[in-house]
Design a protein around this motif. Structure first.
Motif, PDB file in Angstrom:
ATOM      1  N   ALA A  90       0.831  -1.208   0.000  1.00 38.49           N
ATOM      2  CA  ALA A  90       0.000   0.000   0.000  1.00 38.49           C
ATOM      3  C   ALA A  90       0.863   1.255   0.000  1.00 38.49           C
ATOM      4  N   LYS A  91       1.900   1.259   0.837  1.00 34.79           N
ATOM      5  CA  LYS A  91       2.772   2.431   0.911  1.00 34.79           C
ATOM      6  C   LYS A  91       3.508   2.657  -0.405  1.00 34.79           C
ATOM      7  N   ASN A  92       4.010   1.596  -0.988  1.00 33.26           N
ATOM      8  CA  ASN A  92       4.749   1.740  -2.241  1.00 33.26           C
ATOM      9  C   ASN A  92       3.823   2.210  -3.366  1.00 33.26           C
ATOM     10  N   PHE A  93       2.557   1.767  -3.355  1.00 39.35           N
ATOM     11  CA  PHE A  93       1.594   2.251  -4.343  1.00 39.35           C
ATOM     12  C   PHE A  93       1.356   3.746  -4.151  1.00 39.35           C
ATOM     13  N   VAL A  94       1.197   4.166  -2.907  1.00 39.87           N
ATOM     14  CA  VAL A  94       1.005   5.590  -2.615  1.00 39.87           C
ATOM     15  C   VAL A  94       2.226   6.388  -3.079  1.00 39.87           C
ATOM     16  N   LEU A  95       3.428   5.902  -2.780  1.00 41.38           N
ATOM     17  CA  LEU A  95       4.646   6.613  -3.167  1.00 41.38           C
ATOM     18  C   LEU A  95       4.755   6.772  -4.679  1.00 41.38           C
ATOM     19  N   SER A  96       4.256   5.785  -5.408  1.00 40.63           N
ATOM     20  CA  SER A  96       4.327   5.845  -6.872  1.00 40.63           C
ATOM     21  C   SER A  96       3.290   6.797  -7.468  1.00 40.63           C
ATOM     22  N   ARG A  97       2.339   7.265  -6.649  1.00 39.41           N
ATOM     23  CA  ARG A  97       1.245   8.111  -7.152  1.00 39.41           C
ATOM     24  C   ARG A  97       1.148   9.421  -6.373  1.00 39.41           C
ATOM     25  N   LEU A  98       2.228   9.885  -5.793  1.00 42.33           N
ATOM     26  CA  LEU A  98       2.170  11.090  -4.963  1.00 42.33           C
ATOM     27  C   LEU A  98       1.683  12.309  -5.745  1.00 42.33           C
ATOM     28  N   GLY A  99       2.005  12.364  -7.026  1.00 46.76           N
ATOM     29  CA  GLY A  99       1.621  13.526  -7.820  1.00 46.76           C
ATOM     30  C   GLY A  99       0.191  13.488  -8.323  1.00 46.76           C
ATOM     31  N   ASP A 100      -0.526  12.406  -8.080  1.00 48.66           N
ATOM     32  CA  ASP A 100      -1.900  12.257  -8.553  1.00 48.66           C
ATOM     33  C   ASP A 100      -2.863  12.834  -7.514  1.00 48.66           C
ATOM     34  N   HIS A 101      -3.381  14.036  -7.779  1.00 55.20           N
ATOM     35  CA  HIS A 101      -4.259  14.681  -6.793  1.00 55.20           C
ATOM     36  C   HIS A 101      -5.618  14.007  -6.703  1.00 55.20           C
ATOM     37  N   THR A 102      -5.923  13.090  -7.645  1.00 53.82           N
ATOM     38  CA  THR A 102      -7.211  12.389  -7.601  1.00 53.82           C
ATOM     39  C   THR A 102      -7.122  11.065  -6.840  1.00 53.82           C
ATOM     40  N   LEU A 103      -5.942  10.732  -6.340  1.00 53.22           N
ATOM     41  CA  LEU A 103      -5.762   9.450  -5.643  1.00 53.22           C
ATOM     42  C   LEU A 103      -6.670   9.377  -4.413  1.00 53.22           C
ATOM     43  N   THR A 104      -7.353   8.241  -4.238  1.00 57.30           N
ATOM     44  CA  THR A 104      -8.267   8.052  -3.113  1.00 57.30           C
ATOM     45  C   THR A 104      -7.891   6.798  -2.327  1.00 57.30           C
ATOM     46  N   VAL A 105      -8.399   6.719  -1.111  1.00 55.33           N
ATOM     47  CA  VAL A 105      -8.193   5.537  -0.282  1.00 55.33           C
ATOM     48  C   VAL A 105      -8.769   4.307  -0.974  1.00 55.33           C
ATOM     49  N   GLU A 106      -9.900   4.472  -1.642  1.00 51.30           N
ATOM     50  CA  GLU A 106     -10.533   3.356  -2.337  1.00 51.30           C
ATOM     51  C   GLU A 106      -9.617   2.812  -3.441  1.00 51.30           C
ATOM     52  N   GLN A 107      -8.922   3.703  -4.147  1.00 49.99           N
ATOM     53  CA  GLN A 107      -8.006   3.266  -5.201  1.00 49.99           C
ATOM     54  C   GLN A 107      -6.818   2.497  -4.623  1.00 49.99           C
ATOM     55  N   VAL A 108      -6.299   2.975  -3.491  1.00 52.44           N
ATOM     56  CA  VAL A 108      -5.174   2.290  -2.845  1.00 52.44           C
ATOM     57  C   VAL A 108      -5.601   0.894  -2.400  1.00 52.44           C
ATOM     58  N   ALA A 109      -6.761   0.810  -1.755  1.00 49.80           N
ATOM     59  CA  ALA A 109      -7.256  -0.487  -1.290  1.00 49.80           C
ATOM     60  C   ALA A 109      -7.489  -1.440  -2.456  1.00 49.80           C
ATOM     61  N   SER A 110      -8.051  -0.918  -3.537  1.00 49.23           N
ATOM     62  CA  SER A 110      -8.320  -1.760  -4.711  1.00 49.23           C
ATOM     63  C   SER A 110      -7.021  -2.282  -5.309  1.00 49.23           C
ATOM     64  N   ALA A 111      -5.987  -1.443  -5.353  1.00 50.39           N
ATOM     65  CA  ALA A 111      -4.703  -1.868  -5.910  1.00 50.39           C
ATOM     66  C   ALA A 111      -4.079  -2.975  -5.071  1.00 50.39           C
ATOM     67  N   CYS A 112      -4.392  -3.008  -3.777  1.00 52.25           N
ATOM     68  CA  CYS A 112      -3.856  -4.033  -2.870  1.00 52.25           C
ATOM     69  C   CYS A 112      -4.804  -5.215  -2.719  1.00 52.25           C
TER      70      CYS A 112
END
Length: 330
Positions: free
Chosen positions: A215-237
């Motif tokens: 989850a953390k590494n996914f977040v780090l790879s998308r820091l510049g994406d202002h549309t990133l949501t918790v739901e997207q992080v959870a779905s990626a994991c």
């Protein structure tokens, strides 16, 4: 770039270890050290800072070091310590795990938690003391890696070893921005190496830690994406948002809070290294769209505004540029 040296050869025999113990407390953190033979103890340490990382080369007689829970409370240093051994052995105990590093191996210690080191023979090693934020912004799994070993026969072990062996002897450029980029490259390589190192843990703890790291590494790879949501992080994991929040709760934070923290940290790193020209462009690059909110959060976290830090970095780079001699015309 100043280099500092502590050498017990200049101290009377009876006072050598006390002198060394004080030097170690000042250079690393408060801990209890015990030499194998205080009467014949000798040691030498050379250190210098490069881009926010402190490099040490140490040669020493056998000793043991114990950093207790009370020492952690007295001196709350939470840096990470990486050690590369050129000779001798290093036995590390932390968090109920034990690792043994020999010549050519590298080990990781979390200075923010109790640990014990045993160095049973004379040794020579290169150590790196790295601020926690610099490590965690690159290697989300570092919190569960204390006492892990990066072996000399691993994929990146020899490359990291050769780099560190030269770290205190090569001429470093004086420009702050160049030093920051060099230090960043060294840290990226070390984190990549330890990212592939095995960590023995109970299966369930390992699974949870692995999910959190993903989850953390996914977040780090998308820091510049202002549309990133918790739901997207959870779905990626492939987990629910509830499970995701439970994972981050083990570190007393939430997924959103951690995302904002990493965005602020990235913006601070870019400002300090002189890699940006405008605060608005920086904010967008790091995923912020509300510039006023970004500035307020930045000042609350770091005690200064992004604009002030940008002006300071620009002034530093300007002074360094003026200090570089102009080559004579041909």
């Amino acid at each position: 770039m100043p280099t500092f040296t502590f050498d017990t050869d200049s101290i009377a025999g009876a006072d050598r270890f006390a002198y060394w113990n004080e030097a170690i407390d000042r250079s690393f953190c408060v801990a209890e050290s015990q030499p194998a033979d205080e009467g014949s103890f000798s040691a030498k340490m050379t250190s210098r800072d490069v881009g926010g990382i402190r490099f040490y080369q140490i040669q020493s007689s056998p000793l043991s070091v114990y950093r207790s829970s009370s020492a952690v409370k007295t001196d709350p240093c939470d840096d990470f310590l990486f050690g590369y051994f050129r000779s001798g052995r290093w036995q590390v105990e932390q968090n109920g795990r034990q690792g043994i590093a020999g010549p050519g191996d590298m080990s990781l210690v979390d200075m923010g938690r109790p640990y014990r080191h045993t160095l049973p023979t004379e040794y020579e090693a290169v150590f790196l003391r790295i601020p926690r934020r610099m490590v965690l912004s690159r290697f989300a799994d570092a919190d569960r890696m204390p006492a892990s070993i990066l072996a000399k026969d691993s994929a990146l072990g020899p490359l990291v070893g050769n780099l560190l062996c030269n770290s205190l002897t090569i001429e470093m450029p004086e420009e702050t921005g160049v030093q920051a980029r060099l230090a960043s490259g060294v840290l990226d390589l070390i984190c990549a190496g330890f990212g592939s190192a095995p960590t023995p843990e109970p299966v369930e703890d390992s699974r949870k830690a692995g999910l959190l790291a993903t989850a953390k590494n996914f977040v780090l790879s998308r820091l510049g994406d202002h549309t990133l949501t918790v739901e997207q992080v959870a779905s990626a994991c492939h987990i629910s948002t509830r499970t995701l929040n439970r994972l981050f709760a083990t570190e007393d934070t939430t997924a959103v809070q951690w995302l904002w923290k990493m965005r602020l940290e990235k913006s601070r790193q870019l400002l300090e290294s002189g890699q940006v020209e405008r605060v608005t462009a920086l904010a967008l690059e790091c995923g912020f769209t509300d510039f006023s909110h970004f500035s307020r959060c930045f000042k609350k976290t770091y005690g200064t505004t992004p604009s002030a830090m940008l002006r300071g970095a620009a002034a530093t780079l300007s002074r360094e540029a003026r200090a570089v001699p102009t080559p004579p015309p041909r």
